[in-house]
Design an enzyme around this catalytic site. Structure first.
Site, PDB file in Angstrom:
ATOM      1  N   ARG A 147       0.885  -1.272  -0.035  1.00 26.13           N
ATOM      2  CA  ARG A 147      -0.029   0.115   0.016  1.00 26.13           C
ATOM      3  C   ARG A 147       0.881   1.278  -0.151  1.00 26.13           C
ATOM      4  O   ARG A 147       0.418   2.315  -0.686  1.00 26.13           O
ATOM      5  CB  ARG A 147      -0.993  -0.145   1.072  1.00 26.13           C
ATOM      6  CG  ARG A 147      -1.920  -1.104   1.085  1.00 26.13           C
ATOM      7  CD  ARG A 147      -3.027  -1.099   2.336  1.00 26.13           C
ATOM      8  NE  ARG A 147      -3.398   0.205   2.596  1.00 26.13           N
ATOM      9  CZ  ARG A 147      -3.891   0.302   3.929  1.00 26.13           C
ATOM     10  NH1 ARG A 147      -4.197  -0.531   4.872  1.00 26.13           N
ATOM     11  NH2 ARG A 147      -4.861   1.485   3.939  1.00 26.13           N
TER      12      ARG A 147
ATOM     13  N   CYS B  51      -1.141   6.309   8.866  1.00 25.34           N
ATOM     14  CA  CYS B  51      -1.403   4.789   8.333  1.00 25.34           C
ATOM     15  C   CYS B  51      -2.768   5.017   7.478  1.00 25.34           C
ATOM     16  O   CYS B  51      -2.887   6.004   6.882  1.00 25.34           O
ATOM     17  CB  CYS B  51      -1.947   3.781   9.611  1.00 25.34           C
ATOM     18  SG  CYS B  51      -3.231   4.356  10.776  1.00 25.34           S
TER      19      CYS B  51
END
Length: 277
Positions: free
Chosen positions: A178, A236
């Site tokens: 990611r 995050c």
């Protein structure tokens, strides 16, 4: 009483479970694609439910888990019976997942004595300690008043300022795929990639299964990315696993830390904000 570190063991909690000013918070939320809702409800004795995704999230903003304002945090904390002198222990039923987020929230709102149960409910059960099947309902309203501590908190402007500031290090807790933009984001409508000049430390790398790695191991991990003289800002997907890293860095002895509240749910959705891949 004060514990020596921001995390405590199941044995330490058991030894202090009858303290009058102890508040035990069940901070469990679902993981993306995983839920405990169909599992038998097992809780540590005297657990109060901390509604992270409901009462303690700002629903006026279309982002998950966004921190509420001081007045709301005060009101909802007092409803849980939390006082200024409460010793707060946060845990979740996964092990270590959402409890560090609640630890960070209370730190950001100025509470002094807040800790995380290392290993959460699984560690409690491994010690064969008693569990119950329902949450404790607070009998009295608390007196805790929230005061935002901005040195714990990062928003979009803080992140923009940090990108080219050598005294600040941005650390992203998402997976490498990611971070590099080669794995899809679990939330729709988000771009792929990462905040420019940020570094990647997948949150699972600071854990040994359901517990944190040792302080020595964590110090070594963070030492390869940054140092304690810099301000470390953790991000995050939605602010949950960034808090796992924030707590890990605190265990390692780092003090100058922030969590980016909106994280990639905010940054990745805004076409005006720069990204790297």
């Amino acid at each position: 009483m004060k514990f020596d570190t921001p995390i405590i063991t199941a044995i330490e909690l058991k030894e202090n479970i009858h303290l009058d000013n102890l508040i035990i918070l069940d901070c469990t939320i679902d993981k993306i694609g995983q839920t405990l809702q169909n599992e038998k409800l097992e809780l540590i004795t005297n657990s109060v439910f901390f509604d992270l995704e409901g009462k303690f999230s700002d629903h006026s903003i279309q982002l998950p888990h966004t921190l509420v304002d001081e007045n709301t945090f005060t009101t909802e904390s007092q409803q849980l019976g939390i006082n200024d002198n409460s010793i707060i222990v946060c845990y979740d039923r996964w092990g270590v997942y959402s409890s560090p987020r609640v630890w960070w929230m209370f730190k950001t709102m100025g509470h002094k004595e807040v800790y995380v149960l290392d290993g959460g409910l699984p560690e409690w059960k491994k010690n064969n300690f008693e569990t119950v099947s329902s949450h404790l309902q607070p009998r009295e309203k608390g007196d805790f008043v929230a005061h935002l501590q901005e040195h714990w908190f990062a928003d979009t402007q803080v992140m923009l300022n940090a990108i080219n500031d050598n005294s600040k290090i941005i650390v992203d807790a998402r997976s490498q795929g990611r971070f590099e933009g080669v794995s899809p984001e679990p939330r729709q409508g988000l771009r792929s990639g990462h905040i420019p000049n940020s570094k990647n430390l997948y949150f699972e790398n600071v854990l040994n299964g359901e517990k944190y790695k040792s302080a020595t191991e964590l110090y070594s991990i963070f030492g390869k990315l940054t140092d304690s003289s810099k301000e470390n800002i953790f991000t995050c997907g939605s602010g949950i696993t960034a808090s796992i890293l924030a707590l890990a860095s605190t265990i390692a002895g780092y003090e100058n830390i922030k969590v980016y509240d909106g994280s990639w749910s905010e940054w990745g959705a805004d076409e005006n904000l720069p990204i790297e891949r």
